[in-house]
Design an enzyme around this catalytic site. Structure first.
Site, short mmCIF file in Angstrom:
data_model
loop_
_atom_site.label_atom_id
_atom_site.label_comp_id
_atom_site.label_asym_id
_atom_site.label_seq_id
_atom_site.Cartn_x
_atom_site.Cartn_y
_atom_site.Cartn_z
CG ASP A 269 -9.80 0.07 6.04
OD1 ASP A 269 -9.86 -0.98 4.93
OD2 ASP A 269 -8.93 0.11 7.05
CE LYS B 6 -3.48 -2.26 1.99
NZ LYS B 6 -4.04 -3.24 3.42
CD GLN C 288 -3.61 -4.56 7.14
OE1 GLN C 288 -3.71 -3.75 5.85
NE2 GLN C 288 -4.07 -5.60 6.25
N1 GUN Z 1 -7.21 -6.71 6.60
C1 GUN Z 1 -6.92 -7.67 5.34
N2 GUN Z 1 -7.79 -6.64 4.90
C2 GUN Z 1 -8.55 -5.52 5.33
C3 GUN Z 1 -8.91 -3.80 4.85
O1 GUN Z 1 -9.37 -3.53 4.11
N3 GUN Z 1 -8.10 -3.33 5.51
C4 GUN Z 1 -8.10 -3.21 6.48
N4 GUN Z 1 -7.65 -2.07 7.23
N5 GUN Z 1 -7.08 -4.37 7.37
C5 GUN Z 1 -7.88 -5.41 6.41
#
Ligand code: GUN
Length: 297
Positions: free
Chosen positions: A119, A52, A96
């Protein structure tokens, strides 16, 4: 012939459009900033977060990364979020998941300012999505909608089966598919670990979205001929020849590809779309917070 949906190609197009709009924002003196917070030593989470951050560089956004000791008290994470909430150079915040057991995930998601919640997991943003007035669509389901649009996959009137009921994918996916909106208007069934006779349901589906987090759980015998199969799973398993590990989806690709009309591979299907839509949400957040209009698609 089964159409193999190339998520890398669609995501690259989306990133190009985002990079153009980042330039428009730069002309107005704004550089979109995305903060990622990692409180885990899980190698998969570490990889996702670093990808990311790399994506941010590619489209000339500012990436800010904070790593916290997984053993640290939850208060340290709260303080980090509070600082990022107050930082005008940070337009989007992503913590995350999953978090260590001693940290209350709901409290963390509530703490992120809804305007920076790229998110789309804050209760305010979840409510807006369900009401059909989304501010930030969660990245994976949004990315899947973009794959439908790019590949002319009709959702209107389609029978869609979502396998998995997570807050990250299954629930928002089902909500988006039932909306009176483009890439919506589907008739949706949400299945999960307690669903009786799953195969009978998936065999009725024009569209199957596999998001159960179980390796190769859906095989070709569970699909209707010509169905669109979207595989959200990313599972690391021992490779069959014992030489190491490999990534597989929630769909057993080799049998499914024989039956499906269109299918996403793993890797290279949904994953790159999730990351592209995170950039999209960060761009949107920067535009909303600064009032600079960038004509978002
Ligand atoms: N862990 C797995 N997928 C995601 C996501 O889309 N966002 C976040 N913050 N954590 C994740």
């Amino acid at each position: 012939m089964t159409e193999v949906i190339d998520g890398n190609a669609v995501a690259a197009d989306i990133r190009d459009g985002i990079a153009d709009r980042v330039e428009t924002l730069a002309d107005a003196g704004v550089k979109p900033g995305l903060a990622t917070v990692l409180m885990s030593e899980d190698p998969a989470s570490e990889t996702y977060v670093s990808m990311k951050q790399r994506d941010c560089e590619e489209v000339d956004m500012k990436g800010i990364h904070v790593e916290l000791d997984p053993e640290a008290p939850a208060s340290e994470l709260y303080e980090t979020i509070d600082e990022l909430n107050d930082d005008d150079g940070v337009h989007g915040i992503l913590v995350q998941l999953p978090l260590p057991d001693h940290v209350d995930e709901r409290e963390v998601l509530r703490r992120i300012r809804p305007e920076k919640d790229v998110d789309g997991f804050h209760p305010e943003n979840v409510g807006r999505l369900v009401a059909g007035n989304a501010r930030f669509k969660p990245c994976t389901p949004h990315g899947i909608q973009r794959l439908f649009a790019a590949h002319d996959i009709e959702t209107e009137g389609a029978d869609a089966v979502v396998v998995g009921r997570s807050d990250i994918v299954g629930k928002p996916m089902a909500n988006l598919l039932i909306q009176k909106a483009p890439q919506g208007n589907a008739t949706v069934t949400v299945c999960h670990s307690r669903t009786d006779d799953l195969a009978a349901r998936t065999r009725q589906a024009d569209i199957v979205i596999a998001a159960a987090g179980m390796p190769e759980f859906i095989d070709g015998s569970m699909l209707q001929e010509g169905a669109t199969v979207i595989d959200v799973g990313i599972n690391r398993v021992e490779s069959e020849d014992g030489s190491g590990t490999e990534l597989v989806g929630d769909v057993e690709y080799d049998s499914a590809v024989e039956v499906a009309g269109a299918i996403t591979p793993v890797p290279g299907g949904v994953g790159p779309m999730t990351r592209a839509m995170l950039l999209y949400n960060t761009l949107k957040a920067a535009s909303l917070q600064t009032g600079v209009d960038i004509d978002l698609p």
